[in-house]
Structures are given as structure tokens and as C-alpha cells.
Design a protein around this motif. Structure first.
Motif, PDB file in Angstrom:
ATOM      1  N   GLY A   1      -1.399  -0.995 -17.391  1.00  0.00           N
ATOM      2  CA  GLY A   1      -0.818   0.068 -18.194  1.00  0.00           C
ATOM      3  C   GLY A   1      -0.645   1.371 -17.460  1.00  0.00           C
ATOM      4  N   ALA A   2      -1.223   1.464 -16.234  1.00  0.00           N
ATOM      5  CA  ALA A   2      -1.142   2.695 -15.458  1.00  0.00           C
ATOM      6  C   ALA A   2      -0.780   2.362 -14.019  1.00  0.00           C
ATOM      7  N   LEU A   3      -0.321   3.359 -13.296  1.00  0.00           N
ATOM      8  CA  LEU A   3       0.108   3.150 -11.914  1.00  0.00           C
ATOM      9  C   LEU A   3      -1.041   2.633 -11.050  1.00  0.00           C
ATOM     10  N   PHE A   4      -2.228   3.169 -11.235  1.00  0.00           N
ATOM     11  CA  PHE A   4      -3.377   2.741 -10.436  1.00  0.00           C
ATOM     12  C   PHE A   4      -3.669   1.258 -10.646  1.00  0.00           C
ATOM     13  N   SER A   5      -3.676   0.816 -11.895  1.00  0.00           N
ATOM     14  CA  SER A   5      -3.950  -0.600 -12.174  1.00  0.00           C
ATOM     15  C   SER A   5      -2.812  -1.488 -11.677  1.00  0.00           C
ATOM     16  N   LEU A   6      -1.575  -0.985 -11.716  1.00  0.00           N
ATOM     17  CA  LEU A   6      -0.434  -1.738 -11.188  1.00  0.00           C
ATOM     18  C   LEU A   6      -0.606  -1.986  -9.693  1.00  0.00           C
ATOM     19  N   VAL A   7      -0.959  -0.930  -8.958  1.00  0.00           N
ATOM     20  CA  VAL A   7      -1.151  -1.062  -7.509  1.00  0.00           C
ATOM     21  C   VAL A   7      -2.309  -2.016  -7.209  1.00  0.00           C
ATOM     22  N   LEU A   8      -3.389  -1.898  -7.979  1.00  0.00           N
ATOM     23  CA  LEU A   8      -4.531  -2.797  -7.774  1.00  0.00           C
ATOM     24  C   LEU A   8      -4.135  -4.256  -7.987  1.00  0.00           C
ATOM     25  N   VAL A   9      -3.312  -4.515  -8.996  1.00  0.00           N
ATOM     26  CA  VAL A   9      -2.878  -5.885  -9.267  1.00  0.00           C
ATOM     27  C   VAL A   9      -2.011  -6.409  -8.132  1.00  0.00           C
ATOM     28  N   LEU A  10      -1.048  -5.616  -7.688  1.00  0.00           N
ATOM     29  CA  LEU A  10      -0.137  -6.060  -6.633  1.00  0.00           C
ATOM     30  C   LEU A  10      -0.876  -6.342  -5.328  1.00  0.00           C
ATOM     31  N   VAL A  11      -1.820  -5.481  -4.980  1.00  0.00           N
ATOM     32  CA  VAL A  11      -2.604  -5.686  -3.761  1.00  0.00           C
ATOM     33  C   VAL A  11      -3.632  -6.805  -3.968  1.00  0.00           C
TER      34      VAL A  11
ATOM     35  N   PRO B   1       3.689   2.085   1.444  1.00  0.00           N
ATOM     36  CA  PRO B   1       2.229   1.903   1.524  1.00  0.00           C
ATOM     37  C   PRO B   1       1.731   0.670   0.779  1.00  0.00           C
ATOM     38  N   VAL B   2       2.328   0.353  -0.371  1.00  0.00           N
ATOM     39  CA  VAL B   2       1.873  -0.811  -1.133  1.00  0.00           C
ATOM     40  C   VAL B   2       2.156  -2.102  -0.364  1.00  0.00           C
ATOM     41  N   VAL B   3       3.353  -2.249   0.183  1.00  0.00           N
ATOM     42  CA  VAL B   3       3.677  -3.461   0.955  1.00  0.00           C
ATOM     43  C   VAL B   3       2.786  -3.557   2.189  1.00  0.00           C
ATOM     44  N   CYS B   4       2.554  -2.420   2.830  1.00  0.00           N
ATOM     45  CA  CYS B   4       1.666  -2.391   3.985  1.00  0.00           C
ATOM     46  C   CYS B   4       0.267  -2.867   3.605  1.00  0.00           C
ATOM     47  N   MET B   5      -0.242  -2.355   2.489  1.00  0.00           N
ATOM     48  CA  MET B   5      -1.590  -2.714   2.085  1.00  0.00           C
ATOM     49  C   MET B   5      -1.663  -4.138   1.541  1.00  0.00           C
ATOM     50  N   GLN B   6      -0.576  -4.649   0.981  1.00  0.00           N
ATOM     51  CA  GLN B   6      -0.538  -6.060   0.589  1.00  0.00           C
ATOM     52  C   GLN B   6      -0.694  -6.945   1.815  1.00  0.00           C
TER      53      GLN B   6
END
Length: 378
Positions: free
Chosen positions: A73-83, A124-129
Motif C-alpha cells: 500500500g506504500a512505496l516502501f513496501s512496494l520496493v521491499l516486495v520487488l527486491v 536503484p531498484v533494478v540495481c538492488m534487485q
């Protein structure tokens, strides 16, 4: 053009083949060549790659990712899920499959964010994935090819393997969470309904019977890895079963990786029969397995480094740690990293230089911290 593309895509295979051919001039081919090849590792690797290719074709991993996404529901949780999908997924479906599945999925999801937010977090997200896939995969024997090879070569149990790699995995997970928090700036930014909808109303793309078939095969592969079932029987079951049920999947297996293993087996076997080189390399590696394997991975990637160095040391625990940590660093330290880079180059060609900068800096930081953990643990 096709030749150039082939060389770019199969550089490691070509290098391994050239090395094998050169070594054959020093040790003429004989029946001992067959003894070089680890058919046990090749059979399990083929079986796992076939199962993963089959499940990926059915879209099962993509659907799992979408369902998880629907609960954010939030950007932080979205990033955590993707990574997290890459980190935890790579433990069971390998780092390559995790990136092949979830990096394109990330582009689809983030394209629904506001332009400013998307521009700020996409690279940054793709890099961290990519880092997450390389680090998550080190926990299990089936997470990446070098783990499977070194585990098969050793007499260790799965629990021993996990025990050795667990400290580095836990620190890696903590670093990824901290990084996600810093990226999002602790914001509780709500996601739009368009992003939330990505996880809902998922069309049924797979055939349940085929998915169930591959799940059974995966269980058989796991029983082989833990040495309950003989590898040759499971290999035949996977090959024959896939031919009968879903033969197209066999066209999606990474045969170049299998051929790379064969070429390196020949090269390493020949080097071991050259006394002067054998003694020299053993002296260099002895007591420095982690450092040497990390350094070798930076220029050859960690799979060839594991194959090469394993012929000259019996300290497989240190080699395992070194080649897993060695997947961090340069772009080619882990060949799986090229999957994300190619996606960036295709989708955002003008940003690939910036991505490479972010990738290199992030990898160096993670590698330095994890090497510090190694010094502390050892």
C-alpha cells in the motif's frame, strides 16, 4: 550481425572453449578426458533448469509476484516486495530465473508511478534487485550454478551448507532493508489504484496439470540434491517426462551454460595434469581461497572461478564463500547481472551509463561490508 550478437551473448562459453582447446595441445586427448566431466552436476543442473524453464513459461512466478504486490500500500513496501521477490525467489528458482522474471515485471509496475517517483527509484531498484538475486541465491545449493557444483563435489549436508552461508545472507537482507528505507526516505507515500490493480484480477495463464507436473519434478530434483534419489534416474524422468508433456520447454534450457561447464571441466582437468602449473596454483590459493576466488570472479565471473579453483584446493567452504561474495563487484562478476543490464539498455538506453555507475558503487559497498563479516566470522 548474428555472429557479433552470439559472441556478445556467449563470451564465457567461447573463452572456456578456447581454453579447453589450448590446454589440449599440452595434454593430448585420451580416455581420461571423460573422467574430467562431472556428469552428476550436469544432470542435476539440466534437470533444475528444465523445471524452472517450464514453470516460467507457465507464468507461475509472475503470478506469485503480482499477488504479493496486491498487498502493498506504500512505496516502501512496494520496493521491499520487488527486491524481496529476487532475494527470496533466487534461493529456489536460481538468480538467473529470478532476474529474468522480476526485472521486466518491475518495469511494468513502476511505469504506473508518477514520473518523478519513477525516475528517482527505477535504476536503484533494478540495481538492488540484481544484488538481491546474487546474494539471496547463495543460501541454498540450488540458488546458483557454482553452489550446485561445489555442493555436489563436497560431502556436506544441506544444513551444513546453509549454516555456512546464513550469516552472509542475514547481513545481506538487513542491508537491503536499510537501503530500501534510505531510497524511500522513510516516506509513507500511498500507491495509486493503478499500481494496486497490478496484483488483482490476474488472468489464468497456466495449465494447472502442467504446473503440477513441474512441481513434482522439482521435488524429485530436490531429493536428488539432498542425495535421496540417484541423479541419473531423475535426469531420465525429467527428460522423458518433459518430452511427453511439454517438449517446447526443452528449447528454453540454457545449454550454453552446460557446454561452458564441460569446456571448463576439460580445461581444469588438463591443468591438473601439468605438474608445474598444478603446484604453482595450489601455492597461490592455499590459505587465500576467499580472497583469490573473489578476485578471480571479478574478471571471469563466479561460476568459472569456482570451476577453475576447485581443482586446486580442498577448502570448499572458503571457495563457496568467496565465489558467492565474488558475485558482487564488476558487472561480469556474476553473469546473472548482465540480465538486468540488458533490460536497462533495451528500455532506457540513455541511462545505462548511470545505471552502471550506481551498480558498481552499490556492489563495492556491499562487497566491502560482507568481506568485513567474513573477517569477523572467521
Amino acid at each position: 550481425m548474428k555472429l557479433k550478437q552470439f559472441i556478445q551473448q556467449e563470451t564465457i562459453l567461447l573463452v572456456a572453449t578456447v581454453l579447453a582447446v589450448i590446454s589440449a595441445f599440452f595434454v593430448q586427448p585420451d580416455w581420461h578426458y571423460m573422467e574430467y566431466i562431472d556428469f552428476h552436476t550436469l544432470a542435476i543442473l539440466f534437470s533444475l533448469m528444465t523445471v524452472m524453464a517450464g514453470l516460467q513459461r507457465q507464468g507461475i512466478f509472475d503470478q506469485m509476484g503480482r499477488r504479493l504486490l496486491s498487498h502493498t500500500g506504500a512505496l516502501f513496501s512496494l520496493v521491499l516486495v520487488l527486491v524481496g521477490l529476487c532475494f527470496f525467489g533466487s534461493m529456489f528458482i536460481t538468480n538467473d530465473v529470478a532476474l529474468l522474471t522480476f526485472v521486466p515485471f518491475t518495469f511494468v509496475v513502476l511505469n504506473n508511478l508518477g514520473e518523478q517517483t519513477r525516475r528517482r527509484i527505477l535504476l536503484p531498484v533494478v540495481c538492488m534487485q540484481t544484488i538481491a538475486a546474487n546474494l539471496g541465491s547463495m543460501l541454498t545449493p540450488i540458488g546458483n550454478p557454482q553452489n550446485l557444483y561445489l555442493y555436489s563435489k563436497s560431502s556436506m549436508s544441506v544444513l551444513q551448507f546453509i549454516k555456512w552461508m546464513l550469516p552472509y545472507t542475514m547481513v545481506s537482507l538487513a542491508l537491503l532493508v536499510v537501503w530500501a528505507f534510505l531510497l524511500c526516505g522513510g516516506q509513507k507515500e500511498k500507491l495509486s489504484s493503478a499500481v494496486m490493480a497490478k496484483g488483482k484480477d490476474i488472468p489464468i495463464r497456466n495449465h494447472n496439470k502442467i504446473v503440477f507436473f513441474y512441481i513434482i519434478l522439482f521435488v524429485l530434483c530436490l531429493l536428488t540434491v539432498v542425495r535421496v534419489l540417484p541423479y541419473n534416474i531423475v535426469f531420465v524422468i525429467v527428460l522423458a517426462g518433459t518430452l511427453c508433456v511439454d517438449r517446447i520447454t526443452l528449447c528454453h534450457v540454457d545449454y550454453s551454460l552446460l557446454l561452458t561447464f564441460v569446456a571448463f571441466f576439460i580445461f581444469i582437468g588438463n591443468l591438473g595434469r601439468i605438474p608445474a602449473f598444478n603446484i604453482w596454483l595450489r601455492d597461490i590459493i592455499s590459505g587465500r581461497e576467499v580472497l583469490v576466488s573473489v578476485m578471480a570472479s571479478q574478471v571471469t565471473s563466479n561460476v568459472p572461478a569456482a570451476l577453475l579453483l576447485s581443482g586446486f584446493t580442498k577448502n570448499l567452504e572458503a571457495l563457496m564463500i568467496g565465489t558467492n561474495l565474488g558475485g558482487l563487484g564488476t558487472l561480469i562478476a556474476s553473469m546473472a547481472s548482465l540480465i538486468s543490464y540488458r533490460q536497462i539498455a533495451r528500455e532506457m538506453p540513455r541511462k545505462k551509463g548511470k545505471y552502471l555507475g550506481i551498480f558498481t558503487l552499490s556492489n563495492v559497498i556491499f562487497l566491502a561490508i560482507l568481506l568485513g563479516v567474513y573477517c569477523f566470522v572467521s
